[in-house]
Enzyme design. Sequence first.
Site, PDB file in Angstrom:
ATOM      1  N   LYS A  84       0.865  -1.038   0.199  1.00 32.20           N
ATOM      2  CA  LYS A  84       0.049   0.181  -0.131  1.00 32.20           C
ATOM      3  C   LYS A  84       0.943   1.445   0.188  1.00 32.20           C
ATOM      4  O   LYS A  84       0.018   2.440  -0.295  1.00 32.20           O
ATOM      5  CB  LYS A  84      -0.502  -0.271   1.002  1.00 32.20           C
ATOM      6  CG  LYS A  84      -2.113  -1.041   0.746  1.00 32.20           C
ATOM      7  CD  LYS A  84      -2.804  -1.190   2.255  1.00 32.20           C
ATOM      8  CE  LYS A  84      -4.158  -2.565   1.988  1.00 32.20           C
ATOM      9  NZ  LYS A  84      -3.646  -3.844   2.497  1.00 32.20           N
TER      10      LYS A  84
HETATM   11  C1  LIG Z   1      -4.699  -4.691   1.441  1.00 33.80           C
HETATM   12  C2  LIG Z   1      -3.626  -6.293   1.666  1.00 33.80           C
HETATM   13  C3  LIG Z   1      -3.889  -7.236   0.496  1.00 33.80           C
HETATM   14  C4  LIG Z   1      -4.935  -6.473  -0.117  1.00 33.80           C
HETATM   15  O1  LIG Z   1      -5.209  -6.068  -1.632  1.00 33.80           O
HETATM   16  P1  LIG Z   1      -6.766  -5.623  -2.303  1.00 33.80           P
HETATM   17  O2  LIG Z   1      -5.256  -4.312  -3.482  1.00 33.80           O
HETATM   18  O3  LIG Z   1      -7.359  -5.381  -1.024  1.00 33.80           O
HETATM   19  O4  LIG Z   1      -6.942  -6.805  -3.379  1.00 33.80           O
HETATM   20  C5  LIG Z   1      -3.086  -8.115  -0.359  1.00 33.80           C
HETATM   21  N1  LIG Z   1      -2.356  -8.378   0.719  1.00 33.80           N
HETATM   22  C6  LIG Z   1      -1.887  -7.304   1.972  1.00 33.80           C
HETATM   23  C7  LIG Z   1      -0.479  -7.842   2.445  1.00 33.80           C
HETATM   24  C8  LIG Z   1      -2.287  -5.940   1.762  1.00 33.80           C
HETATM   25  O5  LIG Z   1      -1.886  -4.959   2.603  1.00 33.80           O
END
Ligand SMILES: *Cc1c(COP(=O)(O)O)cnc(C)c1O
Length: 462
Positions: A112
Site C-alpha cells: 500500500k
Molecule cells: C491490502 C492488502 C492486500 C489486498 O489488496 P487489495 O488491493 O485490497 O486486493 C493483500 N495483501 C496485503 C499484505 C495487503 O496489505
Amino acid sequence: MTLAYRSTRDPGGDADLGFGEVLLAGLAPDGGLYCPTEIPPLPAITADTSYVEAAVAILEPYVAGTFTADELTTMATEAYRGFRHPDVCPVHDLGHDLHLLDLTRGPTLAFKDLALQLVGRMLEAELHRRGRRVTVIGATSGDTGSAAIEALAGKSNIDVLILHPRGRVSEVQRRQMTTVTAANIHNVAIEGTFDDCQDLVKAAFNDPTLRNEVGLAAVNSINWARVMCQIVYFVTAARAVRPEGGPVSFTVPTGNFGNVLSGWYAKRMGLEVDRLVVASNRNDVLTRFFETGVIEIHTVSPSLSPSMDIQISSNFERLLWEASGRDGRAVAELLGELRAEGRVVVPEHWYGAIRDEFDAERLDDDATVATITAAHAATERVVDPHTAVGLHAAQRHLRPGVPMVSLATADPAKFPDAVERALGRRPQLPAHLAEILTKAERFEPMANDLDQVSNKLRSIGR
Ligand SMILES: *Cc1c(COP(=O)(O)O)cnc(C)c1O
C-alpha cells in the site's frame, strides 16, 4: 487534453469530473466509484526506464489538467526516495518461469506504500492549490492505517484519524501507527471489531453536517488515485521479466480487488498480459464468483492473511462497470440487489467478458503455512502469508513459455506468528522498524459510539 472521470453508478455521464476533484472526493456522491472514461495508450517503457520515469510517463495522461509532468516528477521522486531498494519494486527470479515482484520495500513494509506515498503528496498539493484542508478518516485491520499515517504525517493541510479495533491488530501493526509523533496524526482504539470501525467511518460520511464541517476525506482503496499509481509496477515488472516484449501473467493476493484491478488497467493500456490470477484465502467471494457467475456474501472468517479477510471487494464494481459496457444504471441496480439480498447473479455476457481475462484460486490456512515452508525450502526466501497465498495460486496457473509474476504484498516480519508456524522461528524486523518496539505509544481508547467519534473529529478538524 484532460481525461474525464465518471461514477460507476452515473446513468448519463453529465457529472464527469477532472482528476483533482476525483482525488479529493474518493467516493462519488451516488455511492459509485470514479473511473476514467478513456484509457490512454501505454507509453514507451523499457527495462532501463527508472521507476520514477515510468510512473511519470504512465500517470501523466491520468492527471493532466491537475498536475504537470514536472510536478509529477517532483512528487514521484520524493515518494519513492525512501524505499529500501534502488529499483523501488525489484523482481526476483524464482526459477521455472516463476518471478516474485517485491512490493514490500516501502516505509510500512506493505504494497500500500507504493500508492499512498504518492497519493499523500498529490493530496497535499491539490489542497494547497485550492486553499483547503481536510480530515482523513479511516478504519484499519492493520496495513492500511499505518500506510496512510506514514504517507500523511506532518502534512500541513491534512488531519488524520485512524480507528483500529482495540486488541485486534498485531503489536507490530499497532505500534507502526501509534508511535508516529506528528501532531496531525490521531489514533483511536475502538472497543469493537474491524467491522464496527468501518461502520463508524461510513456513519461519519453519511452525516452531511459533520462531513462539511470537518471536510472529511478518505484514502482507502476505492480512491481512483490509488488504483492508478499501482498500474506502474505491473508495467515495470513485465519489462524486467521480458525486456524484448511478449506476454506475461500475474498472480495477485486479493482482498478489495484494488491491486489486481490495476493489472487489468495495465492490460487495457496495451501491456501484453496473458492471465490475471486472483488469489484469495478462505474468504473466497471472488473465487466463487469466477467459478459460478454469482456474487454471494458470506460472513468474514479470520485467517492468517488478515488483509484479505473481506467479503465485499469494493473495487470489483469498477470491473463490473466496464463489463456492462459502462452502464451505470445497470451497475447501480445490480449492487442494490446484492446489498438487499446478499446474493446476485451477474448477467451472462458480463460474466463471460470477465471470465476471459481472470483465473481464480483459494487457499486455506494450513496450505498457506505449507507454502511458506515449501517456498523457503526451494528458494531460501521467507514470504508472508498473503504472498504465500499468491505463490501457491501462481504455481497452479503456470503455462509453458509464459513468465508468471507473483506479487509479494507484505514483509514477513509483519506476520511473525504465521511465519513461526511454518519455519519454527520468528522473522526479524528491519532495523528502522525494530525501534518502534520500545517507543512510547499514543492512542485514545473509545467506545463504539458515533457521538464520541464525531466529537473527536470536530476537536481535531476545526
Ligand atoms: C491490502 C492488502 C492486500 C489486498 O489488496 P487489495 O488491493 O485490497 O486486493 C493483500 N495483501 C496485503 C499484505 C495487503 O496489505
